[in-house]
Motif scaffolding. Structure first.
Motif, mmCIF file in Angstrom:
data_model
loop_
_atom_site.group_PDB
_atom_site.id
_atom_site.type_symbol
_atom_site.label_atom_id
_atom_site.label_comp_id
_atom_site.label_asym_id
_atom_site.label_seq_id
_atom_site.Cartn_x
_atom_site.Cartn_y
_atom_site.Cartn_z
ATOM 1 N N LEU A 186 29.905 -27.216 41.204
ATOM 2 C CA LEU A 186 31.409 -26.699 41.152
ATOM 3 C C LEU A 186 31.748 -26.626 39.681
ATOM 4 O O LEU A 186 32.609 -25.998 39.242
ATOM 5 C CB LEU A 186 32.273 -27.473 42.033
ATOM 6 C CG LEU A 186 32.456 -27.433 43.345
ATOM 7 C CD1 LEU A 186 33.240 -28.442 44.111
ATOM 8 C CD2 LEU A 186 32.701 -25.788 43.781
ATOM 9 N N GLU A 187 31.306 -27.691 38.941
ATOM 10 C CA GLU A 187 31.764 -28.139 37.535
ATOM 11 C C GLU A 187 30.728 -27.344 36.745
ATOM 12 O O GLU A 187 31.166 -27.422 35.266
ATOM 13 C CB GLU A 187 31.528 -29.600 37.267
ATOM 14 C CG GLU A 187 32.501 -30.409 38.192
ATOM 15 C CD GLU A 187 34.076 -29.969 38.147
ATOM 16 O OE1 GLU A 187 34.511 -29.547 37.087
ATOM 17 O OE2 GLU A 187 34.491 -29.963 39.253
ATOM 18 N N GLN A 188 29.965 -26.608 37.008
ATOM 19 C CA GLN A 188 28.812 -25.968 36.083
ATOM 20 C C GLN A 188 29.355 -24.438 35.723
ATOM 21 O O GLN A 188 29.809 -23.754 36.851
ATOM 22 C CB GLN A 188 27.380 -26.015 36.681
ATOM 23 C CG GLN A 188 26.972 -27.215 36.626
ATOM 24 C CD GLN A 188 25.588 -27.543 37.420
ATOM 25 O OE1 GLN A 188 25.074 -26.524 37.551
ATOM 26 N NE2 GLN A 188 25.063 -28.806 37.474
ATOM 27 N N PRO A 189 29.112 -24.014 34.881
ATOM 28 C CA PRO A 189 29.696 -22.357 34.700
ATOM 29 C C PRO A 189 28.661 -21.311 35.184
ATOM 30 O O PRO A 189 27.512 -21.864 35.766
ATOM 31 C CB PRO A 189 29.520 -22.317 33.048
ATOM 32 C CG PRO A 189 28.735 -23.363 32.506
ATOM 33 C CD PRO A 189 28.566 -24.465 33.575
ATOM 34 N N ALA A 190 29.197 -20.408 35.930
ATOM 35 C CA ALA A 190 28.779 -19.398 36.526
ATOM 36 C C ALA A 190 28.827 -18.007 35.971
ATOM 37 O O ALA A 190 29.935 -18.128 35.354
ATOM 38 C CB ALA A 190 28.808 -19.541 38.170
ATOM 39 N N SER A 191 28.385 -16.797 36.104
ATOM 40 C CA SER A 191 28.694 -15.798 35.850
ATOM 41 C C SER A 191 28.116 -14.515 36.752
ATOM 42 O O SER A 191 27.437 -15.035 37.806
ATOM 43 C CB SER A 191 27.603 -15.446 34.425
ATOM 44 O OG SER A 191 26.540 -15.129 34.658
ATOM 45 N N HIS A 192 28.583 -13.467 36.337
ATOM 46 C CA HIS A 192 28.110 -12.286 37.349
ATOM 47 C C HIS A 192 26.392 -12.312 37.478
ATOM 48 O O HIS A 192 26.027 -11.715 38.444
ATOM 49 C CB HIS A 192 28.482 -10.794 36.667
ATOM 50 C CG HIS A 192 29.799 -10.956 36.903
ATOM 51 N ND1 HIS A 192 31.225 -11.096 36.126
ATOM 52 C CD2 HIS A 192 30.928 -10.315 38.213
ATOM 53 C CE1 HIS A 192 32.282 -10.903 36.578
ATOM 54 N NE2 HIS A 192 32.204 -10.593 37.932
ATOM 55 N N ASP A 193 25.700 -12.699 36.456
ATOM 56 C CA ASP A 193 24.217 -12.642 36.238
ATOM 57 C C ASP A 193 23.780 -13.507 37.582
ATOM 58 O O ASP A 193 22.575 -12.976 38.021
ATOM 59 C CB ASP A 193 23.798 -13.305 35.187
ATOM 60 C CG ASP A 193 24.129 -12.592 33.820
ATOM 61 O OD1 ASP A 193 24.648 -11.290 34.087
ATOM 62 O OD2 ASP A 193 24.107 -12.952 32.875
#
Length: 130
Positions: free
Chosen positions: A91-98
């Protein structure tokens, strides 16, 4: 008027997502999930910018950071072999559309050479390999 229109779209999206979650919960299916991510952010006057569509390299945070929601009920997490402690850390880690394409492939159990484990948001949380 722009702020009111935007607030109304957020309220409507919230209503649609709540309805989808309630519908999914009522299906009594063994493996259900919901993955939602907005396609873009919106500038609402910050730094005198409005709307969206600036080139990514110069777009402000309001246009490039968007909400993402992944709902996985307990039965689904268990069937997919996903560890709750790992998901909570994720939950604390960044995510992207990739990540979207590869995570959906993983959730659906699709086997393809296009799948990239490093872009699957769930890959590191599995107790057994995909």
């Amino acid at each position: 008027q722009l702020l009111n229109a935007y607030a109304n779209t957020i309220a409507y999206t919230d209503r649609v997502l709540a309805g989808l979650l309630n519908w999914l919960k009522a299906q009594n299916q063994q493996q259900v999930s919901l993955l939602y991510v907005s396609d873009h952010g919106e500038s609402l006057g910050e730094n005198n910018l409005y709307l969206h569509g600036m080139p990514y390299a110069v777009a402000p945070r309001e246009q490039t950071h968007v909400p993402m929601l992944l709902w996985l009920p307990r039965d689904t997490r268990q069937q997919l072999g996903l560890r709750d402690d790992c998901l909570n850390q994720r939950l604390e880690q960044p995510a992207s559309h990739d990540h979207l394409f590869h995570t959906v492939l993983s959730l659906a159990g699709v086997q393809t050479s296009l799948y990239k484990e490093q872009l699957d948001l769930l890959a590191g949380c599995r107790t057994t390999p995909r």
